[in-house]
Design a protein around this motif. Structure first.
Motif, PDB file in Angstrom:
ATOM      1  N   TYR A   1       0.848  -1.196   0.000  1.00  0.00           N
ATOM      2  CA  TYR A   1       0.000   0.000   0.000  1.00  0.00           C
ATOM      3  C   TYR A   1       0.881   1.243   0.000  1.00  0.00           C
ATOM      4  N   LEU A   2       0.549   2.194  -0.873  1.00  0.00           N
ATOM      5  CA  LEU A   2       1.307   3.446  -0.944  1.00  0.00           C
ATOM      6  C   LEU A   2       0.360   4.629  -0.921  1.00  0.00           C
ATOM      7  N   ASP A   3       0.573   5.524   0.039  1.00  0.00           N
ATOM      8  CA  ASP A   3      -0.162   6.778   0.134  1.00  0.00           C
ATOM      9  C   ASP A   3       0.730   7.869  -0.440  1.00  0.00           C
ATOM     10  N   THR A   4       0.492   8.244  -1.695  1.00  0.00           N
ATOM     11  CA  THR A   4       1.348   9.251  -2.322  1.00  0.00           C
ATOM     12  C   THR A   4       1.141  10.629  -1.708  1.00  0.00           C
ATOM     13  N   GLY A   5      -0.054  10.873  -1.191  1.00  0.00           N
ATOM     14  CA  GLY A   5      -0.297  12.158  -0.551  1.00  0.00           C
ATOM     15  C   GLY A   5       0.610  12.385   0.639  1.00  0.00           C
ATOM     16  N   ALA A   6       0.959  11.295   1.355  1.00  0.00           N
ATOM     17  CA  ALA A   6       1.860  11.416   2.502  1.00  0.00           C
ATOM     18  C   ALA A   6       3.226  11.926   2.070  1.00  0.00           C
ATOM     19  N   MET A   7       3.627  11.601   0.848  1.00  0.00           N
ATOM     20  CA  MET A   7       4.921  12.060   0.354  1.00  0.00           C
ATOM     21  C   MET A   7       4.916  13.572   0.143  1.00  0.00           C
ATOM     22  N   TYR A   8       3.841  14.092  -0.450  1.00  0.00           N
ATOM     23  CA  TYR A   8       3.731  15.543  -0.612  1.00  0.00           C
ATOM     24  C   TYR A   8       3.606  16.227   0.744  1.00  0.00           C
ATOM     25  N   ARG A   9       2.891  15.605   1.660  1.00  0.00           N
ATOM     26  CA  ARG A   9       2.764  16.161   3.004  1.00  0.00           C
ATOM     27  C   ARG A   9       4.119  16.186   3.713  1.00  0.00           C
ATOM     28  N   ALA A  10       4.926  15.151   3.493  1.00  0.00           N
ATOM     29  CA  ALA A  10       6.239  15.095   4.140  1.00  0.00           C
ATOM     30  C   ALA A  10       7.137  16.232   3.668  1.00  0.00           C
ATOM     31  N   VAL A  11       7.117  16.495   2.366  1.00  0.00           N
ATOM     32  CA  VAL A  11       7.902  17.618   1.839  1.00  0.00           C
ATOM     33  C   VAL A  11       7.355  18.937   2.387  1.00  0.00           C
ATOM     34  N   THR A  12       6.044  19.032   2.489  1.00  0.00           N
ATOM     35  CA  THR A  12       5.423  20.240   3.031  1.00  0.00           C
ATOM     36  C   THR A  12       5.825  20.464   4.480  1.00  0.00           C
ATOM     37  N   GLN A  13       5.774  19.399   5.283  1.00  0.00           N
ATOM     38  CA  GLN A  13       6.177  19.499   6.682  1.00  0.00           C
ATOM     39  C   GLN A  13       7.628  19.956   6.791  1.00  0.00           C
ATOM     40  N   LEU A  14       8.490  19.413   5.948  1.00  0.00           N
ATOM     41  CA  LEU A  14       9.905  19.804   5.977  1.00  0.00           C
ATOM     42  C   LEU A  14      10.063  21.267   5.599  1.00  0.00           C
ATOM     43  N   ALA A  15       9.297  21.723   4.615  1.00  0.00           N
ATOM     44  CA  ALA A  15       9.372  23.135   4.207  1.00  0.00           C
ATOM     45  C   ALA A  15       8.923  24.055   5.337  1.00  0.00           C
ATOM     46  N   LEU A  16       7.829  23.689   5.992  1.00  0.00           N
ATOM     47  CA  LEU A  16       7.346  24.506   7.102  1.00  0.00           C
ATOM     48  C   LEU A  16       8.347  24.509   8.254  1.00  0.00           C
ATOM     49  N   GLU A  17       8.892  23.350   8.549  1.00  0.00           N
ATOM     50  CA  GLU A  17       9.876  23.231   9.628  1.00  0.00           C
ATOM     51  C   GLU A  17      11.135  24.033   9.315  1.00  0.00           C
ATOM     52  N   SER A  18      11.503  24.065   8.034  1.00  0.00           N
ATOM     53  CA  SER A  18      12.705  24.781   7.600  1.00  0.00           C
ATOM     54  C   SER A  18      12.441  26.260   7.341  1.00  0.00           C
ATOM     55  N   ARG A  19      11.192  26.687   7.560  1.00  0.00           N
ATOM     56  CA  ARG A  19      10.774  28.079   7.356  1.00  0.00           C
ATOM     57  C   ARG A  19      11.034  28.554   5.924  1.00  0.00           C
ATOM     58  N   ILE A  20      10.772  27.656   4.991  1.00  0.00           N
ATOM     59  CA  ILE A  20      10.885  27.991   3.576  1.00  0.00           C
ATOM     60  C   ILE A  20       9.546  28.518   3.087  1.00  0.00           C
ATOM     61  N   ASP A  21       9.574  29.558   2.295  1.00  0.00           N
ATOM     62  CA  ASP A  21       8.356  30.118   1.714  1.00  0.00           C
ATOM     63  C   ASP A  21       7.800  29.114   0.711  1.00  0.00           C
ATOM     64  N   ILE A  22       6.620  28.565   0.983  1.00  0.00           N
ATOM     65  CA  ILE A  22       6.086  27.528   0.103  1.00  0.00           C
ATOM     66  C   ILE A  22       5.670  28.086  -1.252  1.00  0.00           C
ATOM     67  N   GLU A  23       5.626  29.402  -1.388  1.00  0.00           N
ATOM     68  CA  GLU A  23       5.342  30.004  -2.695  1.00  0.00           C
ATOM     69  C   GLU A  23       6.603  30.187  -3.528  1.00  0.00           C
ATOM     70  N   ASP A  24       7.767  29.932  -2.925  1.00  0.00           N
ATOM     71  CA  ASP A  24       9.044  30.010  -3.634  1.00  0.00           C
ATOM     72  C   ASP A  24       9.303  28.643  -4.270  1.00  0.00           C
ATOM     73  N   HIS A  25       8.903  28.493  -5.526  1.00  0.00           N
ATOM     74  CA  HIS A  25       8.974  27.191  -6.182  1.00  0.00           C
ATOM     75  C   HIS A  25      10.390  26.645  -6.265  1.00  0.00           C
ATOM     76  N   ASN A  26      11.367  27.497  -6.510  1.00  0.00           N
ATOM     77  CA  ASN A  26      12.748  27.020  -6.621  1.00  0.00           C
ATOM     78  C   ASN A  26      13.238  26.465  -5.286  1.00  0.00           C
ATOM     79  N   ALA A  27      12.949  27.180  -4.206  1.00  0.00           N
ATOM     80  CA  ALA A  27      13.392  26.727  -2.884  1.00  0.00           C
ATOM     81  C   ALA A  27      12.708  25.419  -2.494  1.00  0.00           C
ATOM     82  N   VAL A  28      11.417  25.317  -2.780  1.00  0.00           N
ATOM     83  CA  VAL A  28      10.676  24.099  -2.449  1.00  0.00           C
ATOM     84  C   VAL A  28      11.191  22.932  -3.289  1.00  0.00           C
ATOM     85  N   ALA A  29      11.469  23.176  -4.561  1.00  0.00           N
ATOM     86  CA  ALA A  29      11.982  22.120  -5.435  1.00  0.00           C
ATOM     87  C   ALA A  29      13.340  21.622  -4.965  1.00  0.00           C
ATOM     88  N   GLU A  30      14.208  22.541  -4.551  1.00  0.00           N
ATOM     89  CA  GLU A  30      15.521  22.151  -4.044  1.00  0.00           C
ATOM     90  C   GLU A  30      15.395  21.323  -2.773  1.00  0.00           C
TER      91      GLU A  30
END
Length: 283
Positions: free
Chosen positions: A86-115
């Motif tokens: 079983y694979l929940d792909t949404g959890a993968m996007y959520r994990a990246v989101t959690q890391l971005a929030l924890e790292s205080r990265i602007d989620i609207e900054d596509h380059n920073a989020v992609a990196e």
């Protein structure tokens, strides 16, 4: 989690990081991007007489739908019934989101989020009884289910580079689940991640019922809480359906099931009926 239509969420075991229990009770470590050990034993499905070929060839069942539609509950139960991963792909996007929030990265900054997504190491446990996810070695199973992550994940998931990165990894996990097979849930599985899946399901429900389910999942049962969740679901539906990269949409060959007035068992039985038909065609 339940509502008055008889929809029941499963009891989820507490997060154990990158460890999950094997059949003999010993811990087994999940590998990054790899199925972690044998699938649960098949319990049997009435009427399925010849599933071996689909399983041997790496059966993929795609379950798509918006938030609160019940796809996690249904996908996990199908995986249990058929002895699949079983694979929940949404959890993968959520994990990246959690890391971005924890790292205080602007989620609207596509380059920073992609990196950030490029550097992140996600470790996925694909047991339907205890799916797990860790980021850079740290379990985040509970952290990714907060309201803050839920409200930010659509912005992260809309970044094309993030989607490309994660889709490649999702397809790797699917490939490595062969010959056991896997049930994959998300918002673009049948259309993008696994377009050749022999069974595709698009699960939906009324927005009101979805809001009630999601509020209960968050442990919130007040009228104001449900109204807030309803507004957030409407917003996320709009974002997910209109994003440029792989928007939420019903695949042309998907089975559309409205779970508003159905029990979990009703939906699972209907999906398994279509599985039986696909199995017969592959015989």
């Amino acid at each position: 989690m339940e509502h008055d239509r008889g929809w029941r969420e499963p009891v989820v075991a507490s997060a154990t990081g990158a460890q999950e229990a094997s059949a003999d009770g010993e811990g087994r470590r999940a590998e990054s991007w790899r199925p972690d050990g044998p699938a649960p034993a098949t319990t049997g499905v009435t009427g399925v007489t010849s599933p071996q070929r689909l399983v041997r060839d790496g059966l993929v069942i795609a379950v798509d739908g918006p938030g609160g539609s019940g796809k996690s509950t249904v996908a996990r139960e199908i995986a249990r019934r058929l002895g699949l991963r079983y694979l929940d792909t949404g959890a993968m996007y959520r994990a990246v989101t959690q890391l971005a929030l924890e790292s205080r990265i602007d989620i609207e900054d596509h380059n920073a989020v992609a990196e950030l997504a490029e550097r992140a190491v996600l470790t996925i446990g694909t047991s339907p009884d205890n799916p797990t996810i860790a980021v850079n070695g740290e379990p985040v199973d509970d952290l990714i289910r907060t309201r803050a992550v839920t409200n930010a994940v659509s912005a992260v998931a809309a970044v094309p580079a993030v989607r490309r990165r994660l889709v490649i990894r999702q397809q790797q996990i699917i490939a490595e689940a062969s010959p056991v097979g896997i049930v994959v849930e998300g918002r673009d599985i049948g259309s993008v991640v696994a377009p050749n899946a022999p069974v595709k399901v698009f699960l939906t429900a009324s927005t009101e019922v979805r809001a009630l389910r999601r509020s209960h999942q968050l442990g919130e049962r007040g009228v104001d809480d449900v109204a807030r969740t309803l507004a957030e679901l409407d917003r996320r539906d709009a974002l997910d359906s209109t994003r440029a990269a792989d928007p939420l949409a019903v695949p042309d060959d998907a089975i559309v099931l409205d779970s508003t007035a159905l029990s979990v068992q009703d939906v699972v039985d209907e999906v398994l009926r279509h599985y039986e038909q696909a199995s017969a065609r592959a015989s």
